[in-house]
Design a protein around this motif. Sequence first.
Motif, short mmCIF file in Angstrom:
data_model
loop_
_atom_site.label_atom_id
_atom_site.label_comp_id
_atom_site.label_asym_id
_atom_site.label_seq_id
_atom_site.Cartn_x
_atom_site.Cartn_y
_atom_site.Cartn_z
N ALA A 151 33.62 15.40 30.70
CA ALA A 151 33.02 15.91 31.93
C ALA A 151 33.69 17.25 32.25
O ALA A 151 34.80 17.53 31.79
N TYR A 152 33.00 18.06 33.03
CA TYR A 152 33.57 19.34 33.44
C TYR A 152 34.55 19.11 34.58
O TYR A 152 34.24 18.45 35.57
N ALA A 153 35.75 19.67 34.45
CA ALA A 153 36.79 19.45 35.44
C ALA A 153 36.39 19.97 36.81
O ALA A 153 36.70 19.34 37.84
N LYS A 154 35.69 21.08 36.88
CA LYS A 154 35.35 21.70 38.17
C LYS A 154 34.32 20.91 38.95
O LYS A 154 34.40 20.80 40.18
N THR A 155 33.36 20.33 38.25
CA THR A 155 32.24 19.66 38.93
C THR A 155 32.24 18.14 38.77
O THR A 155 31.59 17.44 39.55
N GLY A 156 32.89 17.64 37.74
CA GLY A 156 32.86 16.21 37.46
C GLY A 156 31.60 15.75 36.75
O GLY A 156 31.44 14.57 36.46
N THR A 157 30.69 16.68 36.46
CA THR A 157 29.44 16.31 35.79
C THR A 157 29.65 16.17 34.29
O THR A 157 30.53 16.81 33.70
N LEU A 158 28.83 15.33 33.68
CA LEU A 158 28.98 15.06 32.26
C LEU A 158 28.56 16.24 31.40
O LEU A 158 27.62 16.97 31.73
N VAL A 159 29.25 16.41 30.29
CA VAL A 159 28.86 17.37 29.27
C VAL A 159 27.69 16.76 28.48
O VAL A 159 27.70 15.56 28.19
N ASP A 160 26.71 17.59 28.15
CA ASP A 160 25.50 17.10 27.47
C ASP A 160 25.79 16.82 26.00
O ASP A 160 26.03 17.73 25.21
N MET A 161 25.76 15.55 25.64
CA MET A 161 26.01 15.14 24.27
C MET A 161 24.73 14.79 23.51
O MET A 161 24.79 14.35 22.35
N GLY A 162 23.59 14.92 24.15
CA GLY A 162 22.32 14.70 23.46
C GLY A 162 21.78 13.30 23.52
O GLY A 162 20.58 13.07 23.32
N SER A 163 22.64 12.32 23.78
CA SER A 163 22.21 10.94 23.99
C SER A 163 23.23 10.26 24.88
O SER A 163 24.40 10.64 24.89
N PRO A 164 22.82 9.27 25.66
CA PRO A 164 23.75 8.60 26.56
C PRO A 164 24.65 7.61 25.85
O PRO A 164 24.38 7.20 24.71
N TYR A 165 25.71 7.21 26.51
CA TYR A 165 26.64 6.21 25.99
C TYR A 165 25.91 4.89 25.72
O TYR A 165 25.07 4.46 26.50
N ASP A 166 26.23 4.28 24.60
CA ASP A 166 25.72 2.97 24.20
C ASP A 166 24.22 2.96 23.93
O ASP A 166 23.60 1.89 23.93
N PHE A 167 23.64 4.14 23.67
CA PHE A 167 22.24 4.15 23.26
C PHE A 167 22.19 3.84 21.77
O PHE A 167 22.83 4.51 20.96
N PHE A 168 21.44 2.82 21.41
CA PHE A 168 21.39 2.36 20.03
C PHE A 168 20.20 2.99 19.31
O PHE A 168 19.06 2.61 19.51
N GLY A 169 20.51 3.95 18.48
CA GLY A 169 19.46 4.65 17.74
C GLY A 169 20.05 5.82 16.98
O GLY A 169 21.21 6.20 17.18
N GLU A 170 19.25 6.42 16.12
CA GLU A 170 19.72 7.49 15.25
C GLU A 170 20.26 8.69 16.03
O GLU A 170 21.15 9.40 15.56
#
Length: 226
Positions: A151-170
Amino acid sequence: MAAAESGYKAGVASQPVKVQKKNSLPKGFVYLDEVIPTAQYEIRYYSENNFTGSRVDGYKAPLAIFSQAGAKALKAVSDDLAGKGYILRIYDAYRPQKAVDDFVAWSQDAADIKMKQQYYPKLDKRNLFKLGFIAKKSGHTRGGTIDLTLAYAKTGTLVDMGSPYDFFGEISYYNTSLISKTQHANRKILKDVMVKHGFKPYSKEWWHFTLIKEPFPSQYFNFDVE
């Protein structure tokens, strides 16, 4: 030992809750917020926002517990990232064997698909073990594996990783071709700093890392998260 309060964040990482710690951890384990207080903690398996749709067995508090050796290495990760403007968001650390057994039971209930669209829209839940997304014996249960993101320290918002945590797929595979160059670069920031400080990545889940020099490489624990 007297119970202590923690400002852990359950479900939504921006909503702190007060938690009474039991403080009866086995030797060699620590509460991560006491080592890395700057991190965000969103312990998904304590909430209903996980692939089972229910609180998972063994999660009695939204706490992250980890091996002391793993916590020391992760603190080095956090300190390194602080200079780059990032903080960690931790989703899961130590996981009791009873929680893993709960996953197995869930996978065998073919009628329960309430979280399918959010977490495994293209997969049959019965195949999640065979595909490598869930294991019947987990590094988490040894206290050596961590699920996390940036996450960004200044805002607390998540960095975009392209898929969410625990999403099961390629799309959750580290080297997937389904995400942008920027999303790949973000995954690389996390992977590189984790590898630098002694963690091994898992190719099918960009958020999943295991300490190479685990203190309990063949021991599976079953104490509650509390």
